[in-house]
Design a protein around this motif. Sequence first.
Motif, short mmCIF file in Angstrom:
data_model
loop_
_atom_site.label_atom_id
_atom_site.label_comp_id
_atom_site.label_asym_id
_atom_site.label_seq_id
_atom_site.Cartn_x
_atom_site.Cartn_y
_atom_site.Cartn_z
N ASN A 1 0.81 -1.22 0.00
CA ASN A 1 0.00 0.00 0.00
C ASN A 1 0.84 1.27 0.00
O ASN A 1 0.41 2.32 0.48
CB ASN A 1 -0.97 0.03 1.19
N ILE B 1 -2.15 5.01 3.72
CA ILE B 1 -2.77 5.22 5.03
C ILE B 1 -2.57 6.65 5.50
O ILE B 1 -3.40 7.22 6.22
CB ILE B 1 -2.17 4.24 6.06
N LEU C 1 -5.49 9.02 5.11
CA LEU C 1 -6.75 8.69 5.75
C LEU C 1 -6.77 9.16 7.21
O LEU C 1 -5.78 8.97 7.93
CB LEU C 1 -7.00 7.18 5.71
N ASP D 1 -11.01 6.36 9.41
CA ASP D 1 -11.02 5.73 8.10
C ASP D 1 -9.90 4.70 7.96
O ASP D 1 -10.02 3.73 7.19
CB ASP D 1 -10.90 6.79 7.01
N ARG D 2 -8.83 4.92 8.69
CA ARG D 2 -7.77 3.91 8.69
C ARG D 2 -8.30 2.59 9.27
O ARG D 2 -7.96 1.51 8.79
CB ARG D 2 -6.58 4.39 9.51
N PHE E 1 -10.53 1.09 6.61
CA PHE E 1 -9.72 0.59 5.51
C PHE E 1 -9.09 -0.75 5.88
O PHE E 1 -9.12 -1.72 5.10
CB PHE E 1 -8.64 1.62 5.17
N SER E 2 -8.50 -0.82 7.08
CA SER E 2 -7.82 -2.06 7.50
C SER E 2 -8.80 -3.18 7.78
O SER E 2 -8.52 -4.35 7.49
CB SER E 2 -6.98 -1.78 8.76
N ALA F 1 -11.65 -2.83 3.73
CA ALA F 1 -11.13 -2.77 2.36
C ALA F 1 -10.01 -3.77 2.12
O ALA F 1 -10.01 -4.50 1.12
CB ALA F 1 -10.65 -1.36 2.06
N PHE G 1 -15.11 7.04 2.24
CA PHE G 1 -13.98 7.41 3.07
C PHE G 1 -13.84 8.93 3.11
O PHE G 1 -14.53 9.66 2.40
CB PHE G 1 -12.67 6.81 2.52
#
Length: 596
Positions: free
Chosen positions: A29, A55, A58, A62-63, A66-67, A70, A85
Amino acid sequence: MPTPGPVEFDYETLFRSGPGGILITDSSNTIVQANDHMLAWTGFSRDELIGTSLIRLLPPADRILFSARAVPLLHLEGRVSDMSFNVLGKDRSARPVHLSASRVNQRPQVESQRAASIVGTTVFLFTPRRDRSAEEEHLISAVRHAEKADALRREAEHDLARSAQFDALTSLLSRVGLMPRLVDMVSHVEPGDDLVTIALGLDHFRVVNESLGQAAGDQVLRAIAGRLETLADGGLLCARVGGDEFVVVGSGQGRGVSFAERILELVSEPIRVDDLDIVVTASLGFSNAAISTAHGDRPASFARFAELQVRQATTAMYKAKATGRNRWRRFTSAVDDSAINEIRLLGEIRSGLAHAQFRLEYQPQLHVETGRLHGYEALMRWDHPDRGVIGPDGFIDVAERSGLVNHLGAWAFREAIDRCVRLNASRGALPVTMSVNVSARQLDDPRLAEMIGELLSQSGLDPALLTLEITETGLITDSPSAHRNLELLHSHGVRLSIDDFGTGHAGFAYLKDFPVDELKIDGSFVTGLGISAEDTAIVASCIDIGHAMGMTVVAERIETREQLERLTEMGCDIIQGYFYSVPLAEEALESWQSSA
């Protein structure tokens, strides 16, 4: 018309000019490419984005999303769609976006070092965002709640661990908190210095709780703790390790006897409780040893040494209690041997109870004027398998300190009452009484009166034929349970006798405050009749005062005719001793009684 061929496109131009923000990341990422729209939208330059983690763009919430959502979908399905997001611009303001992403796993056609480095990339497309779905909001809320709960759990565990280290009432260290700090002290003390460990227990503290209430008792404990805490300023460790027990530990030289005496004086200073000045005393034991004897290369050796010092100080403290209280006792090997022997003896007493090794012998008591049998005193004997017959002096004190005396006493009452019933079974025979000794510890047992009442009820014995012999120590107790037992037993008709009168601290003044029926003069004074003027005067006074207060007077340890004659002249009522009979085994009772 010829078929048109495939149109050639400039894909890099299409990528850079795409209508949405596009980022390409590698398998970790890390951003490897960004289009112009993404740069203009976020305010970053291409060089500022490439090489940084996605990251970074974000916000914290949102992190988490995401983790948690997503990344697993990209690994499992290779794509993400329709997720909401926020993306942080260079000015750190949040930009609502709609995110879609796809993993690209095929090898590029361009075989170059740069192209090879982006195999397994992910393409992210950012477009203006709709509001988050309820499911996404719920997931974020759930994750935040879980994080908050985890933080609270860690905080609670920390508080619980700390609370275990300290005593809630006094704020001193607890036993749990003391030991690791003591081990640390041992490991840092200079070789050659002494470690002095003091254990102290308040004397008769239960009386404070029972007479003034637990709140007053707590106030006393806090006051004592506060005084000991002043010692901690000098580098000492102070802990409350039990109900009314404390431990003080210090290192260095010059601490020992004088230090123990100082603590006793500190404890005994008056404490103001509810407009009353209360003075409590303490029994103190201490152990000191050179630190050099404890030093080793392993922490375990420090721990063993620390535990040994506390145990030895506690052993000495209990020895101080047993020898009179309000005093100190230094731990020695003799004290340790005594404690070990006591533990061994307690085990043998328990085994003796389980295997019926105890029995009663009965010493006759006679009326002085008529010579007629009055009754018997039941005396306990222990048929020890290795040491032979042991009298009460060989085990009663140990049994009383441990509480086993209550079990022995219950057995003795049952046996003595049953024997008295059989002795009085013959029709027309004059009543025969039975005297049973009761220790101060038994008298403090709140169940004593009920237990004796049940035995009398079950046996049918007239309560007036049972006499309880109580020592002066038992008479002057401040225990409410002892007072209640005496009143209840007397109200049921059981007779109460003061045993060994004249050797304790009760004196004649105490007799009018208790329901006493009988006074038993200690045998040491009887032995001095006609030999010692002081002993003769004491015996005469006991008889006169006993009669003045309406009590029957008994003299024990009569061994000569001269003693019998003097007691007859003085008006003594009942006598017992070897002049008439040694204590008799139960099988010899009937034959002795018929010949008496």
